[in-house]
Design an enzyme around this catalytic site. Structure first.
Site, mmCIF file in Angstrom:
data_model
loop_
_atom_site.group_PDB
_atom_site.id
_atom_site.type_symbol
_atom_site.label_atom_id
_atom_site.label_comp_id
_atom_site.label_asym_id
_atom_site.label_seq_id
_atom_site.Cartn_x
_atom_site.Cartn_y
_atom_site.Cartn_z
ATOM 1 N N LYS A 9 0.621 -1.187 -0.136
ATOM 2 C CA LYS A 9 -0.097 0.122 0.112
ATOM 3 C C LYS A 9 0.916 1.348 -0.072
ATOM 4 O O LYS A 9 2.051 1.231 0.250
ATOM 5 C CB LYS A 9 -0.889 -0.074 1.285
ATOM 6 C CG LYS A 9 -1.990 -1.241 1.041
ATOM 7 C CD LYS A 9 -3.210 -1.303 2.373
ATOM 8 C CE LYS A 9 -4.076 -2.285 2.294
ATOM 9 N NZ LYS A 9 -4.937 -2.376 3.321
ATOM 10 N N TYR A 49 -12.713 -2.548 -2.886
ATOM 11 C CA TYR A 49 -12.956 -2.395 -1.346
ATOM 12 C C TYR A 49 -14.782 -2.470 -1.276
ATOM 13 O O TYR A 49 -15.116 -1.634 -0.561
ATOM 14 C CB TYR A 49 -12.330 -1.508 -0.655
ATOM 15 C CG TYR A 49 -11.102 -1.828 0.028
ATOM 16 C CD1 TYR A 49 -10.901 -2.966 0.479
ATOM 17 C CD2 TYR A 49 -10.032 -1.026 -0.465
ATOM 18 C CE1 TYR A 49 -9.496 -3.613 0.837
ATOM 19 C CE2 TYR A 49 -8.725 -1.398 -0.080
ATOM 20 C CZ TYR A 49 -8.294 -2.724 0.538
ATOM 21 O OH TYR A 49 -6.924 -2.979 0.850
ATOM 22 N N ARG A 85 -1.649 -14.662 4.206
ATOM 23 C CA ARG A 85 -2.455 -13.862 5.253
ATOM 24 C C ARG A 85 -1.705 -14.236 6.701
ATOM 25 O O ARG A 85 -1.737 -13.452 7.493
ATOM 26 C CB ARG A 85 -3.704 -14.580 5.237
ATOM 27 C CG ARG A 85 -4.617 -14.261 4.224
ATOM 28 C CD ARG A 85 -5.029 -13.145 4.129
ATOM 29 N NE ARG A 85 -5.993 -12.488 5.059
ATOM 30 C CZ ARG A 85 -6.673 -11.246 5.194
ATOM 31 N NH1 ARG A 85 -6.622 -10.434 4.223
ATOM 32 N NH2 ARG A 85 -7.618 -11.066 6.272
ATOM 33 N N THR A 91 -5.769 -7.221 10.688
ATOM 34 C CA THR A 91 -6.201 -5.954 9.913
ATOM 35 C C THR A 91 -5.653 -4.843 10.769
ATOM 36 O O THR A 91 -5.028 -3.831 10.318
ATOM 37 C CB THR A 91 -7.781 -5.859 9.774
ATOM 38 O OG1 THR A 91 -8.230 -6.992 9.090
ATOM 39 C CG2 THR A 91 -8.052 -4.682 8.751
ATOM 40 N N ARG A 102 2.518 -7.089 9.630
ATOM 41 C CA ARG A 102 1.681 -5.656 10.112
ATOM 42 C C ARG A 102 2.236 -5.228 11.622
ATOM 43 O O ARG A 102 2.067 -4.029 12.014
ATOM 44 C CB ARG A 102 0.242 -5.949 10.061
ATOM 45 C CG ARG A 102 -0.314 -5.721 8.796
ATOM 46 C CD ARG A 102 -1.928 -5.966 8.673
ATOM 47 N NE ARG A 102 -2.367 -5.604 7.444
ATOM 48 C CZ ARG A 102 -3.535 -6.168 6.745
ATOM 49 N NH1 ARG A 102 -4.308 -7.259 7.621
ATOM 50 N NH2 ARG A 102 -3.907 -5.656 5.628
ATOM 51 N N ASN A 112 -2.050 0.174 7.164
ATOM 52 C CA ASN A 112 -1.704 -1.191 7.337
ATOM 53 C C ASN A 112 -0.826 -1.855 6.265
ATOM 54 O O ASN A 112 -0.672 -3.100 6.215
ATOM 55 C CB ASN A 112 -2.789 -1.768 8.021
ATOM 56 C CG ASN A 112 -3.733 -2.295 7.103
ATOM 57 O OD1 ASN A 112 -3.720 -1.994 5.706
ATOM 58 N ND2 ASN A 112 -4.865 -2.825 7.347
ATOM 59 N N GLU A 126 -8.905 -11.227 -7.852
ATOM 60 C CA GLU A 126 -8.257 -10.115 -7.496
ATOM 61 C C GLU A 126 -7.122 -9.862 -8.496
ATOM 62 O O GLU A 126 -6.846 -9.034 -8.873
ATOM 63 C CB GLU A 126 -7.926 -10.040 -6.076
ATOM 64 C CG GLU A 126 -8.986 -9.792 -5.079
ATOM 65 C CD GLU A 126 -8.598 -9.690 -3.835
ATOM 66 O OE1 GLU A 126 -9.339 -8.891 -2.950
ATOM 67 O OE2 GLU A 126 -7.528 -9.830 -3.240
HETATM 68 P P1 ATP Z 1 -6.908 -5.952 3.244
HETATM 69 O O1 ATP Z 1 -8.043 -6.438 2.439
HETATM 70 O O2 ATP Z 1 -6.440 -4.622 3.061
HETATM 71 O O3 ATP Z 1 -5.809 -6.936 3.030
HETATM 72 P P2 ATP Z 1 -7.832 -7.115 5.788
HETATM 73 O O4 ATP Z 1 -8.369 -8.258 4.803
HETATM 74 O O5 ATP Z 1 -7.120 -7.362 6.912
HETATM 75 O O6 ATP Z 1 -7.094 -5.977 4.958
HETATM 76 P P3 ATP Z 1 -10.739 -6.098 5.555
HETATM 77 O O7 ATP Z 1 -11.728 -6.327 6.471
HETATM 78 O O8 ATP Z 1 -10.621 -6.619 4.158
HETATM 79 O O9 ATP Z 1 -9.236 -6.341 6.118
HETATM 80 O O10 ATP Z 1 -10.366 -4.455 5.263
HETATM 81 C C1 ATP Z 1 -10.104 -3.828 4.106
HETATM 82 C C2 ATP Z 1 -9.150 -2.529 4.639
HETATM 83 O O11 ATP Z 1 -10.190 -1.700 4.972
HETATM 84 C C3 ATP Z 1 -8.314 -2.933 6.151
HETATM 85 O O12 ATP Z 1 -7.034 -3.143 5.534
HETATM 86 C C4 ATP Z 1 -8.312 -1.495 6.505
HETATM 87 O O13 ATP Z 1 -7.307 -0.589 6.106
HETATM 88 C C5 ATP Z 1 -9.709 -0.961 6.262
HETATM 89 N N1 ATP Z 1 -10.424 -1.337 7.467
HETATM 90 C C6 ATP Z 1 -11.154 -2.285 7.907
HETATM 91 N N2 ATP Z 1 -11.764 -2.323 9.008
HETATM 92 C C7 ATP Z 1 -11.502 -1.103 9.433
HETATM 93 C C8 ATP Z 1 -11.933 -0.360 10.610
HETATM 94 N N3 ATP Z 1 -12.761 -0.929 11.595
HETATM 95 N N4 ATP Z 1 -11.449 0.914 10.627
HETATM 96 C C9 ATP Z 1 -10.765 1.493 9.841
HETATM 97 N N5 ATP Z 1 -10.293 0.956 8.561
HETATM 98 C C10 ATP Z 1 -10.787 -0.666 8.426
HETATM 99 MG MG MG Z 2 -9.419 -7.955 2.903
#
Ligand code: ATP
Ligand code: MG
Length: 148
Positions: A9, A49, A85, A91, A102, A112, A126
């Protein structure tokens, strides 16, 4: 061999961490099959997203993900989705395991560091979202003989 999509990112690019993060994958013997630096459009962030579109933090994600280029990679290995993962972990970096990407590098849940596909099905979608078929590189790595 299974494949997964990783995005390094904007904060990874801005903080000069690209090499250190990619080293984590190489140290784990994961095969890099595609790699490029790209600036994400708002449309591709909306698509990537879309499940978060109704969340109050969505505008913040969008401005963060378009604030600077990202590095997109496709990694291949047996069980690579789960492996990446696990290397990435939670996250929210404060929930991440010490030693994970992370935990070691991420500042906040917003910034993150990395995106990693969360299932084989998501990974297939993806990879196609970020890479065209004609971008495929095909090469043999010595470790392919071990994985088969
Ligand atoms: P990514 O998809 O980026 O790999 P992830 O799978 O760990 O992350 P997701 O639930 O897919 O988490 O959320 C995508 C992104 O949205 C996260 O990387 C984070 O930056 C943001 N995000 C998710 N939950 C929150 C939250 N509660 N508050 C702020 N940002 C969030
Ligand atoms: Mg995700």
């Amino acid at each position: 061999m299974e494949t997964t999509l990783v995005l390094l990112k904007p904060d990874t690019v801005q903080r000069g961490l690209i090499g250190q993060i990619i080293s984590r994958f190489e140290n784990k013997w994961l095969k890099i099959v595609w790699l490029k630096m790209i600036s994400l459009s708002e449309d591709i962030v909306n698509e990537h997203y879309d499940f978060l579109m109704d969340k109050p933090f969505f505008p913040k994600i969008k401005s963060y993900m378009t604030s600077s280029p990202v590095v997109a990679l496709v990694l291949a290995w047996t069980d690579v989705v789960k492996t990446v993962r696990n290397l990435t972990w939670a996250t929210n970096p404060s929930d991440a395991l010490p030693g994970s990407i992370r935990w070691d590098f991420a500042l906040t849940i917003d910034a993150n560091i990395i995106h990693a596909s969360d299932s084989r099905e998501t990974a297939a979608i993806e990879v196609k979202r970020f890479f065209k078929e004609d971008e495929i590189t095909s090469y043999e790595k010595i470790s392919d003989k071990i994985v088969g």
